[in-house]
Design a protein around this motif. Structure first.
Motif: not given
Length: 396
Positions: A29-32, A38-45, A49-56, A375-378
């Motif tokens: 998804g949005i997480w690496v 440690i989890r990171y929010m990937d805000l550059v895709s 590249v990952t417009n639909i999130g990682h590993r759809h 990515i969700t509003e939350e």
């Protein structure tokens, strides 16, 4: 050398003296997630590249399914391979006329190289025109039409007979003449820091190319595949290019590029000489299967519909007084500060708070945001709270 980190620095060629250095264990998804958990929010895709999130899941299933049948069988263009044909049919159905023919390559710079060759071959002319601030890739032809002189100087001589115009400067369009083979422009200039051409300028550019017979090539390697809220960014301008180039998000996480044009234009690469353009791995069946699954997910899950609202939410929440400007189209954002030093410090502070941002090569006083479109509003509110905390820690 016992660790992957040690082997990475010792054995792999490096692109800079200061890579990010995250050691990746998993992405979803949005997480690496790194090897320390440690989890990171990937805000550059992964850099657009990952417009639909990682590993759809649809993409993963398509890759696994195709692997049961065949991998590489023959260089592009010789064998009929179902994944290529099915993706071509889908893309040519979605693209407006006359963009009804597609050629697969492996990357964005290859797509641009091929498009430049196509313009010269089809028109029989030699001059190619780009724009100041442009980034089209790192191979010689793409670099020649890019605008960052600092990145180009060490590799000269580059292609002759090139010129660079300024976006939104109408009088520069007069330099497009009957000796111009093609004009290449990012529909939205990404590496320059999300520089957005005016609608009137794009329409005047289209008209000038029509007047002179030059092919208009729009590079949508970063702005395409839904990033701006439309499948193709040029749809915002009421124009259609002669050639559009795609990559990055087009492959849904796999290495994939393409260029599209009218069948009669593309046919000029078939003869005189035969194999006017050729690629061994372009259109790899696993990549095509992934790309089709990603495209279908993008459309079926209606990920483009709320891009503008989500981008506006980011813009409204990133309201630190040190922010000088936010430039944005959909979920393609540049957040500008006074200096690179500020951006670099904020980037590291964001990373410490589990948020991945990045900067631009040709606009290093801005950091980029290009999160997955789903990515969700939350998640946006969470990310902006972390980024605001990072900005406060650096700038006060």
């Amino acid at each position: 050398m016992s660790t992957n980190r040690e082997r990475f620095f010792a054995l792999q060629a490096q692109t800079t003296d200061h890579p990010m250095g995250l050691e990746i264990a998993h992405a979803e998804g949005i997480w690496v997630t790194d090897t320390n958990g440690i989890r990171y929010m990937d805000l550059v895709s992964g850099l657009a590249v990952t417009n639909i999130g990682h590993r759809h899941p649809a993409v993963i299933e398509a890759i696994k399914s195709q692997c049961d049948w065949y991998l590489h069988a023959m260089p592009y263009g010789e064998y009929i391979q179902a994944p290529q044909v099915e993706l071509a049919e889908r893309m040519c159905t979605l693209a407006p006329a006359p963009l009804k023919n597609i050629y697969y390559v492996n990357s964005g710079t290859e797509a641009n190289e091929a498009a430049l060759k196509l313009a010269k071959r089809y028109t029989g002319r030699t001059q190619l025109i780009g724009f100041q601030g442009a980034y089209h890739g790192s191979t010689h032809g793409s670099l020649s039409l890019s605008g960052n002189e600092k990145k180009k100087t060490a590799f000269r001589p580059l292609l002759p007979d090139t010129d660079h115009l300024r976006i939104n400067v109408f009088e520069d369009l007069e330099r497009i003449t009957h000796r111009t083979a093609g004009v290449i422009l990012e529909t939205i200039q990404a590496d320059a820091g999300v520089r957005i051409p005016a609608v009137g300028f794009m329409q005047a550019l289209r008209a000038r190319c029509d007047e002179t017979g030059a092919l208009l090539i729009l590079d949508e390697i970063q702005s395409g595949m839904g990033r701006t809220g439309k499948l193709f960014a040029f749809e915002h301008y009421g124009i259609i290019p002669d050639v559009v180039t795609l990559a990055k998000a087009f492959g849904a996480g796999m290495p994939m590029g393409a260029f599209m044009a009218a069948p009669e234009v593309m046919a000029s690469l078939r003869s005189k000489p035969m194999l006017g353009h050729i690629t061994t791995f372009g259109g790899h069946p696993v990549c095509c299967a992934a790309a089709l699954a990603g495209l279908n997910a993008l459309i079926d899950e209606r990920m483009m519909e709320n891009c503008e609202a989500k981008g506006a939410l980011f813009e409204s929440l990133l309201n630190h007084p040190a922010v000088q400007e936010i430039r944005r189209k959909g979920l393609m954002l540049a957040v500008e500060f006074e200096s690179f030093e500020q951006v670099h410090a904020i980037y590291h502070a964001c990373l410490e708070r589990g948020v991945i941002t990045f900067w631009f090569l040709s606009c290093n006083n801005s950091f980029r945001l290009a999160p997955p479109l789903n990515i969700t509003e939350e998640e946006i509110r969470d990310a902006c709270a972390r980024m605001s905390e990072a900005m406060n820690s650096v700038l006060g």
